[in-house]
Design an enzyme around this catalytic site. Structure first.
Site, PDB file in Angstrom:
ATOM      1  N   GLY A   1      20.945 -30.421-120.779  1.00 61.56           N
ATOM      2  CA  GLY A   1      19.578 -30.021-121.215  1.00 61.56           C
ATOM      3  C   GLY A   1      18.410 -30.457-120.653  1.00 61.56           C
ATOM      4  O   GLY A   1      17.375 -30.619-120.909  1.00 61.56           O
TER       5      GLY A   1
ATOM      6  N   CYS B   1      19.402 -21.896-116.699  1.00 64.01           N
ATOM      7  CA  CYS B   1      19.954 -23.026-117.293  1.00 64.01           C
ATOM      8  C   CYS B   1      20.399 -22.746-119.003  1.00 64.01           C
ATOM      9  O   CYS B   1      19.573 -22.332-119.514  1.00 64.01           O
ATOM     10  CB  CYS B   1      19.034 -24.264-117.542  1.00 64.01           C
ATOM     11  SG  CYS B   1      19.827 -25.599-118.343  1.00 64.01           S
TER      12      CYS B   1
ATOM     13  N   GLY C   1      33.089 -26.038-111.928  1.00 65.03           N
ATOM     14  CA  GLY C   1      34.133 -26.366-111.454  1.00 65.03           C
ATOM     15  C   GLY C   1      35.031 -25.166-110.763  1.00 65.03           C
ATOM     16  O   GLY C   1      34.804 -24.183-111.081  1.00 65.03           O
TER      17      GLY C   1
ATOM     18  N   ASN D   1      14.452 -28.274-107.606  1.00 59.07           N
ATOM     19  CA  ASN D   1      14.869 -27.378-108.457  1.00 59.07           C
ATOM     20  C   ASN D   1      13.862 -27.384-109.745  1.00 59.07           C
ATOM     21  O   ASN D   1      13.714 -28.589-110.092  1.00 59.07           O
ATOM     22  CB  ASN D   1      16.370 -27.632-108.866  1.00 59.07           C
ATOM     23  CG  ASN D   1      16.892 -26.651-109.835  1.00 59.07           C
ATOM     24  OD1 ASN D   1      16.492 -26.663-111.200  1.00 59.07           O
ATOM     25  ND2 ASN D   1      17.830 -25.804-109.817  1.00 59.07           N
TER      26      ASN D   1
ATOM     27  N   LYS E   1      17.433 -19.226-108.566  1.00 58.42           N
ATOM     28  CA  LYS E   1      19.029 -19.539-109.030  1.00 58.42           C
ATOM     29  C   LYS E   1      19.371 -18.598-110.095  1.00 58.42           C
ATOM     30  O   LYS E   1      18.462 -18.519-111.183  1.00 58.42           O
ATOM     31  CB  LYS E   1      19.187 -20.842-109.162  1.00 58.42           C
ATOM     32  CG  LYS E   1      20.569 -21.200-109.571  1.00 58.42           C
ATOM     33  CD  LYS E   1      20.796 -22.628-109.338  1.00 58.42           C
ATOM     34  CE  LYS E   1      22.217 -23.210-109.764  1.00 58.42           C
ATOM     35  NZ  LYS E   1      22.262 -24.576-109.894  1.00 58.42           N
TER      36      LYS E   1
ATOM     37  N   THR F   1      26.138 -22.303-114.430  1.00 57.67           N
ATOM     38  CA  THR F   1      27.214 -22.198-115.329  1.00 57.67           C
ATOM     39  C   THR F   1      27.265 -21.193-116.246  1.00 57.67           C
ATOM     40  O   THR F   1      26.624 -20.408-116.542  1.00 57.67           O
ATOM     41  CB  THR F   1      27.167 -23.504-116.128  1.00 57.67           C
ATOM     42  OG1 THR F   1      26.058 -23.692-116.752  1.00 57.67           O
ATOM     43  CG2 THR F   1      27.196 -24.681-115.168  1.00 57.67           C
TER      44      THR F   1
ATOM     45  N   LYS G   1      17.814 -32.849-109.030  1.00 57.89           N
ATOM     46  CA  LYS G   1      17.921 -32.172-110.418  1.00 57.89           C
ATOM     47  C   LYS G   1      16.779 -31.614-110.931  1.00 57.89           C
ATOM     48  O   LYS G   1      15.695 -31.310-110.419  1.00 57.89           O
ATOM     49  CB  LYS G   1      18.012 -33.657-111.270  1.00 57.89           C
ATOM     50  CG  LYS G   1      17.963 -33.675-112.658  1.00 57.89           C
ATOM     51  CD  LYS G   1      19.269 -32.939-113.197  1.00 57.89           C
ATOM     52  CE  LYS G   1      19.083 -32.330-114.647  1.00 57.89           C
ATOM     53  NZ  LYS G   1      20.149 -31.426-115.262  1.00 57.89           N
TER      54      LYS G   1
ATOM     55  N   THR H   1      30.043 -29.459-109.282  1.00 55.14           N
ATOM     56  CA  THR H   1      30.953 -30.440-109.866  1.00 55.14           C
ATOM     57  C   THR H   1      32.234 -31.514-108.933  1.00 55.14           C
ATOM     58  O   THR H   1      32.293 -32.537-109.483  1.00 55.14           O
ATOM     59  CB  THR H   1      31.944 -29.538-110.757  1.00 55.14           C
ATOM     60  OG1 THR H   1      30.984 -28.902-111.755  1.00 55.14           O
ATOM     61  CG2 THR H   1      32.985 -30.351-111.726  1.00 55.14           C
TER      62      THR H   1
ATOM     63  N   ILE I   1      26.286 -19.165-108.404  1.00 52.64           N
ATOM     64  CA  ILE I   1      25.883 -18.787-109.862  1.00 52.64           C
ATOM     65  C   ILE I   1      25.456 -20.445-110.500  1.00 52.64           C
ATOM     66  O   ILE I   1      26.133 -21.386-110.057  1.00 52.64           O
ATOM     67  CB  ILE I   1      26.959 -18.305-110.641  1.00 52.64           C
ATOM     68  CG1 ILE I   1      28.123 -19.121-110.708  1.00 52.64           C
ATOM     69  CG2 ILE I   1      27.216 -16.975-110.270  1.00 52.64           C
ATOM     70  CD1 ILE I   1      29.360 -18.419-111.695  1.00 52.64           C
TER      71      ILE I   1
HETATM   72  C1  LIG Z   1      26.181 -32.097-115.066  1.00 51.11           C
HETATM   73  C2  LIG Z   1      25.657 -30.718-114.477  1.00 51.11           C
HETATM   74  C3  LIG Z   1      24.219 -30.693-114.513  1.00 51.11           C
HETATM   75  C4  LIG Z   1      23.520 -29.574-114.076  1.00 51.11           C
HETATM   76  N1  LIG Z   1      22.056 -29.375-113.848  1.00 51.11           N
HETATM   77  C5  LIG Z   1      21.529 -28.488-113.166  1.00 51.11           C
HETATM   78  C6  LIG Z   1      20.295 -28.442-113.189  1.00 51.11           C
HETATM   79  O1  LIG Z   1      19.444 -29.185-113.697  1.00 51.11           O
HETATM   80  N2  LIG Z   1      19.680 -27.174-112.552  1.00 51.11           N
HETATM   81  C7  LIG Z   1      20.282 -26.148-112.016  1.00 51.11           C
HETATM   82  O2  LIG Z   1      19.795 -25.174-111.451  1.00 51.11           O
HETATM   83  N3  LIG Z   1      21.758 -26.229-112.262  1.00 51.11           N
HETATM   84  C8  LIG Z   1      22.160 -27.176-112.769  1.00 51.11           C
HETATM   85  N4  LIG Z   1      23.778 -27.430-112.820  1.00 51.11           N
HETATM   86  C9  LIG Z   1      24.342 -26.226-112.357  1.00 51.11           C
HETATM   87  C10 LIG Z   1      25.123 -26.577-110.728  1.00 51.11           C
HETATM   88  O3  LIG Z   1      23.759 -26.869-109.965  1.00 51.11           O
HETATM   89  C11 LIG Z   1      25.919 -25.398-110.343  1.00 51.11           C
HETATM   90  O4  LIG Z   1      25.139 -24.371-110.293  1.00 51.11           O
HETATM   91  C12 LIG Z   1      27.179 -25.207-111.246  1.00 51.11           C
HETATM   92  O5  LIG Z   1      27.466 -26.426-111.612  1.00 51.11           O
HETATM   93  C13 LIG Z   1      28.227 -24.353-110.554  1.00 51.11           C
HETATM   94  O6  LIG Z   1      28.762 -25.022-109.471  1.00 51.11           O
HETATM   95  P1  LIG Z   1      29.948 -25.999-109.428  1.00 51.11           P
HETATM   96  O7  LIG Z   1      30.880 -25.291-110.108  1.00 51.11           O
HETATM   97  O8  LIG Z   1      30.174 -26.352-107.847  1.00 51.11           O
HETATM   98  O9  LIG Z   1      29.474 -27.404-110.065  1.00 51.11           O
HETATM   99  C14 LIG Z   1      24.352 -28.318-113.366  1.00 51.11           C
HETATM  100  C15 LIG Z   1      25.702 -28.767-113.281  1.00 51.11           C
HETATM  101  C16 LIG Z   1      26.267 -29.686-114.143  1.00 51.11           C
HETATM  102  C17 LIG Z   1      27.807 -29.960-113.891  1.00 51.11           C
END
Ligand SMILES: Cc1cc2nc3c(=O)[nH]c(=O)nc-3n(C[C@H](O)[C@H](O)[C@H](O)COP(=O)(O)O)c2cc1C
Length: 307
Positions: free
Chosen positions: A76, A134, A221, A103, A169, A197, A49, A270, A195
């Site tokens: 957040g 973020c 997702g 991270n 990232k 989000t 995280k 996701t 990427i």
């Molecule tokens: C609930 C949640 C928490 C996330 N927390 C972080 C984070 O703390 N640091 C980060 O770099 N990305 C964070 N992300 C982004 C994910 O690491 C990832 O880049 C993003 O969700 C795209 O991948 P996915 O579609 O496979 O989820 C978070 C994503 C989700 C859904």
């Protein structure tokens, strides 16, 4: 069959993964939360995280909304803070053979530099992933990643503060992600992950107000996969450092698409929420694909779909 990939070829001793399947930050806790479900040490790497200097409570609830083929989150950066991570999590990681990547996120360049310094030399930590992407915090985060100059500045500063490999990232919420990627590579990033989000929102029509407590959130997702894939394709064509693909990967076939687009490794985010064993299923699916296609080394597939 060789599945191993080197994610920091210019770094000594480098960042060698046994296979290209990684977990995405924020979706796999500290690894420990999933260790009773399957042998997480079969994975290529675990990314924990997002970690800040001080512990954070995160944003007001609600912080999650399901969307069509996607998830909107506004967590957040709720996390335990770097000191607790070093004291409570790293000693266990030091006994694992799967590399753990921390991270990091901050509000100022100095925050990132301090975090990198504190993590340097801590047993159990194999690399740093710098989250300049973020979308869910008021200051810092994606602001640094949206602009190529500030992205390069953070990267150079973190590199100077650590002897660990540094992954950076990137955010898709920028006019030209390739320009940011090139600046970050030039500033010394050992690898680039993308990427994070995509910024979005949901409105609660009954209440006539935004559903998320933070108003906006980050979309992830399957809905985001074609966007992420194209960005990976573009960035992989523009930089010489390894690229790590992330965004909507749910199946082994999705993962192979990213590898063929030029990713040296992939991250699963996701998908962990609907199938906690997704990373293992994807790893096994990649192995089956290589066997079926008679591919002896995964690196033969990296970028093969590039025109
Ligand atoms: C609930 C949640 C928490 C996330 N927390 C972080 C984070 O703390 N640091 C980060 O770099 N990305 C964070 N992300 C982004 C994910 O690491 C990832 O880049 C993003 O969700 C795209 O991948 P996915 O579609 O496979 O989820 C978070 C994503 C989700 C859904």
């Amino acid at each position: 069959m060789n599945l191993s990939v080197q994610l920091a070829p210019k770094h000594q001793p480098g960042l060698l993964l046994a296979n290209p399947v990684m977990t995405a930050s924020g979706t796999f806790g500290y690894g420990t939360e999933y260790s009773h479900l399957f042998d997480i040490q079969r994975l290529g790497a675990i990314v924990c995280k997002g970690t800040t200097l001080k512990p954070r409570e995160g944003n007001p609830q609600p912080r999650l909304a399901e969307t069509a083929s996607g998830l909107l989150n506004s967590i957040g950066l709720q996390n335990i803070g770097v000191r607790a991570l070093i004291k409570e999590k790293a000693p266990l990681w030091a006994s694992w053979h799967v590399p753990v990547i921390v991270n990091i996120a901050g509000e100022t360049i100095d925050d990132y530099t301090q975090l990198a310094g504190e993590l340097d030399g801590v047993a159990g930590i194999s690399a740093i992933e710098v989250n300049i992407s973020c979308p869910n915090i008021k200051a810092g985060g994606a602001e640094f990643g949206a602009n190529h100059e500030s992205a390069a500045e953070v990267t150079a500063s973190v590199k100077a503060a650590t002897s660990l490999p540094v992954l950076v990232k990137l955010t898709p919420n920028t006019a030209d992600i390739t320009k940011v990627a090139m600046a970050v590579a030039e500033a010394g990033a050992d690898a680039i992950s993308l990427i994070n989000t995509l910024k979005g929102m949901v409105i609660d029509t009954g209440k006539r107000q935004p559903l998320l407590g933070n108003i906006s959130g980050g979309l992830s997702g399957p809905a985001t996969k074609p966007v992420a894939l194209y960005m990976v394709y573009e960035v992989a064509g523009a930089v010489a450092v390894p690229v790590i693909g992330c965004g909507g990967i749910t199946t082994a076939s999705d993962a192979i698409e990213f590898i063929m687009a030029g990713a040296s490794a992939i991250q699963i985010g996701t998908a962990n929420f609907t199938n906690p064993k997704a990373p293992l299923d994807i790893l096994e699916g990649i192995e089956q694909f290589l066997e079926k296609e008679g591919v002896k080394d995964i690196t033969e597939l990296i970028g093969v779909a590039r025109c």
